[in-house]
Each structure stands twice: as structure tokens, then as C-alpha cells.
Write an enzyme that holds these catalytic residues in place. Sequence first.
Site, PDB file in Angstrom:
ATOM      1  N   LYS A 112       0.836  -1.208   0.000  1.00  8.47           N
ATOM      2  CA  LYS A 112       0.000   0.000   0.000  1.00  8.47           C
ATOM      3  C   LYS A 112       0.868   1.254   0.000  1.00  8.47           C
ATOM      4  O   LYS A 112       0.633   2.183  -0.776  1.00  8.47           O
ATOM      5  CB  LYS A 112      -0.907  -0.051   1.238  1.00  8.47           C
ATOM      6  N   SER A 135       7.108   9.144  12.075  1.00 12.47           N
ATOM      7  CA  SER A 135       5.998   8.991  11.124  1.00 12.47           C
ATOM      8  C   SER A 135       6.507   9.154   9.698  1.00 12.47           C
ATOM      9  O   SER A 135       6.963  10.230   9.302  1.00 12.47           O
ATOM     10  CB  SER A 135       4.907  10.033  11.394  1.00 12.47           C
ATOM     11  N   ASP A 188       2.096  -1.187  11.932  1.00 14.33           N
ATOM     12  CA  ASP A 188       0.781  -1.633  11.438  1.00 14.33           C
ATOM     13  C   ASP A 188       0.453  -3.068  11.838  1.00 14.33           C
ATOM     14  O   ASP A 188      -0.636  -3.564  11.530  1.00 14.33           O
ATOM     15  CB  ASP A 188       0.726  -1.519   9.910  1.00 14.33           C
TER      16      ASP A 188
HETATM   17  C1  S3P Z   1       2.607   4.721   6.329  1.00 14.75           C
HETATM   18  C2  S3P Z   1       3.162   5.105   7.524  1.00 14.75           C
HETATM   19  C3  S3P Z   1       2.623   4.661   8.827  1.00 14.75           C
HETATM   20  C4  S3P Z   1       1.705   3.462   8.675  1.00 14.75           C
HETATM   21  C5  S3P Z   1       0.734   3.611   7.542  1.00 14.75           C
HETATM   22  C6  S3P Z   1       1.466   3.790   6.235  1.00 14.75           C
HETATM   23  C7  S3P Z   1       3.195   5.242   5.076  1.00 14.75           C
HETATM   24  O1  S3P Z   1       1.869   5.714   9.385  1.00 14.75           O
HETATM   25  O2  S3P Z   1       1.006   3.238   9.883  1.00 14.75           O
HETATM   26  O3  S3P Z   1      -0.111   2.482   7.429  1.00 14.75           O
HETATM   27  O4  S3P Z   1       2.883   4.717   3.983  1.00 14.75           O
HETATM   28  O5  S3P Z   1       3.983   6.198   5.154  1.00 14.75           O
HETATM   29  P1  S3P Z   1       2.558   6.869  10.300  1.00 14.75           P
HETATM   30  O6  S3P Z   1       3.372   7.723   9.410  1.00 14.75           O
HETATM   31  O7  S3P Z   1       1.382   7.623  10.889  1.00 14.75           O
HETATM   32  O8  S3P Z   1       3.362   6.157  11.331  1.00 14.75           O
END
Ligand code: S3P
Length: 435
Positions: free
Chosen positions: A24, A169, A317
Site C-alpha cells: 500500500k 511517522s 501496522d
Molecule cells: C505509512 C506510515 C505509517 C503506517 C501507515 C502507512 C506510510 O503511518 O502506519 O499504514 O505509507 O507512510 P505513520 O506515518 O502515521 O506512522
Amino acid sequence: MNRLDWCSRAGGPLRGSLRIPGDKSVSHRALMLAAIAEGDSRIRGFLEGEDTRATAAVLAQLGVRVETPAVGERVVHGVGLHGLRGSPQELDCGNAGTGMRLLTGLLAGQTFDSILVGDASLSKRPMRRVTEPLAQMGAHIDSREGLPPLHVHGGKALHGIRYELPVASAQVKSALLLAGLYAAGDTEIIEPHPTRDYTERMLAAFGWPITFSPGRARLAGGYALRATDVDVPADFSSAAFFLVAASIVPGSELRLPAVGLNPRRTGLLQALRLMGADIVVEHPRESGGEPVGDLLVRHAPLHGIDLPEALVPDMIDEFPVLFIAAAVASGRTRVCGAAELRVKESDRITTMAAGLRMLGTAIEETPDGAVIQGGAIGAGTVESLTDHRIAMSFAVAGLVATGPVRINDCRHVATSFPGFPELANGCGFALQVAD
Ligand code: S3P
């Protein structure tokens, strides 16, 4: 959208080789970078999920032609860095936090205004973490007290900043890097813990000068992106449900080919191995600049652990399904340092604790984690609160429960894992739509 409830019953042993859908995070980023690149990019292994399709639809609204030559494939006709056109309509990111946060960064440096909206779950997720640093870069974004909808004002001259992220993040980091493409001078991001670096790797693959190392990234504005084909690996976070399922169901042996093994994603692999799991990485290799491998998982008795806090960002996740592994393991598992779970598609600490308690597991919630006493999982009804990963995690729990587990509100599973019930039932789950 109609309500969809599931019933998961004891099943297995789990056997076979499963093709897990595309990643994803990589699919979102591939669409966005291809959209603002010069030329046509082909994305193979694209996740046909609702989240990533929402991002494709938003880009189409912004004037980007996105073709679907086959399922799991997109050809994006890039419009160049300054070729996006404003849309008078709201841009609907659906359930996708990644879509909304990254698009906010991308749109902050445009000449036109945009309004980003999301579904009920996304409308409750914190956005100040992106709007505040973007404001420091010169952006003007209005929100509903830090929540969506976001009104991103156009025509603002952005300038680079050096920003130390208060929480780890990848979404915030990526939003700032995307804004940095349009900013004068350098944008530098420093993370408290390294997070997934797909944006950095992909920017480099699309020809943008960037320096990065775990926990740091730096780029300057004013270059161009060159169209590039992207091969999306299978999503480790989707593979995770089957890693736990095969580990806990006696007699199981599953192969999961070509799964993305970016080290910032595979914390669950380490956690499960610490718990006694039998998971082997076969044929480790590189594909499209990302480490991938075939995972072979066999049943093994699990025991509880004190989860090393350093693993948390690398498995952010995967906690819902780790909680299931912990509920089945012998002994106690303690998780701390994971307060971020409270601002995901649901509050994943509270939602998992409520569900596990319904199934008879002793679980104590803490502000930043939980203490789970492993043992038998009972029958019962749990609420997924429309959180896709909670729904799939309790489907795994049903495999070893002493009776049926009913899971309410599973319709959002297709956001990240279209075809999950079919794939699961094909390898030995007993998962049905509940009456
Ligand atoms: C993601 C980062 C994570 C993850 C999300 C996908 C990404 O979130 O939980 O499902 O693709 O950068 P956070 O940046 O809030 O940790």
C-alpha cells in the site's frame, strides 16, 4: 456502504503458496511521483485497494491521466512538477491516512486551492502533525481544529526547513519531502526513530537528488522527476496475518512469495521469532530497489515476550495481529512505546483490548501499549470499528478459538487487502459472511 460482518471458525491446517497483494505504501507513492514526473510510468503489482484507488482518483481529478491496462497495473501519464490542475470538487481520500497526509504535502506548493476530505474514520485522525511543519515552510492550510477536511491554499511560496519530527511517522516525513520539491532551498527531516524510506528511495529512482540514511533525509527544491517504472512488492503488512495464522495453527506450512522486506517494515518478523516462530526467508533478492524474499512459515509453539521498544516503529501496522499471537502464546507479552496505535484507523489498543476481552483473554491496557496474558481464545462477538487490520486480526483469532468468532463491520478490509476472505479460505481458513 452496506455493513459486512464475518464469522471465523476453527480451520486449518493452513497450506499452500499465497500471492499477497501489492504494498500500500509503495503504491500510493508510485502514483504520486509518477503523476508529477515527466513522461509515462508503468506501475506493476499495484495494490487494487480502496485506499490506493482513492489516491488514483484524486490525481485524475487533478488532471493526471491514469490508465489501467490490467488488474494490478497502472500507466500514469506524468504532467511534470508544475502540471497539476486544480479541482473545484473536494478530493476524497476515503479511509487513507497515507493518501491524505502525502497529498497535503504535494498540494501545499501548488498554485491552486484544494480541499481534502475523508470518510468518518479519516475525519477523526490528527492532521496537525503535517499542517504545522508545512506552515513553517510557508504553506497555508485550514483544518477543523486539526482534523480533516483540509483546505490547502495555493499560491504560497514554500521554503525549506530543518525539521525534527516529534513522533516517528513516515507519512509526515513524506509529506514534508513532497512539499520540499516545491520549496526554495533545503528541506531536512530528522526522525526520532528511522521509519520506512520508500519516498526517499523512490525520489532517487525518479532522478531527484536526495541524500538519506536511517533517520535522516535531505533534498532541495527545483529539480525535475523523470518517469520510471515501479515494481511493487507484496505488502508485508498483509502477509503478517498469514505469518501469525500459520504460526498458531498446528500442522500449517505456508509460502508467501516476493514479499517486501524493507527493514523498516519487518519488525513483526523479529518479534515473532523472539516468540518462537518458525519463519524462513528464502531467496532474498532486490526488486525495484527494494529487498524482497519468499517467506516460509510453519506452525511453532509461541511464548510471550517483553517486546523490545526499538521494534515498534518497524511493525507499527502489525500490532493488531501481534496481539492475537500474544493471546495464543504461553505466558505474558508486554508492549510499550506504542502510543501511536491510538491514532490509527481506530484506537488499536482499545479496540484490540475490547475484542480480546470479549473472547476471554486477560489483557490490560496501558497508555502506550498492553499486557496480554496468553492462553486459549474463546468464542464471541467483537467489533472491528471498521478498522481493516482489526477485522483481519480477529479472523486469524477465529482459527484457533474454541467456538465461532463473529467480527462486526469488516467492510473496510478492501482498503488494504482486497480478496482477503477468498485467499484465506483457499489456504484453510473457515471465514464466512455472518447473517
Ligand atoms: C505509512 C506510515 C505509517 C503506517 C501507515 C502507512 C506510510 O503511518 O502506519 O499504514 O505509507 O507512510 P505513520 O506515518 O502515521 O506512522
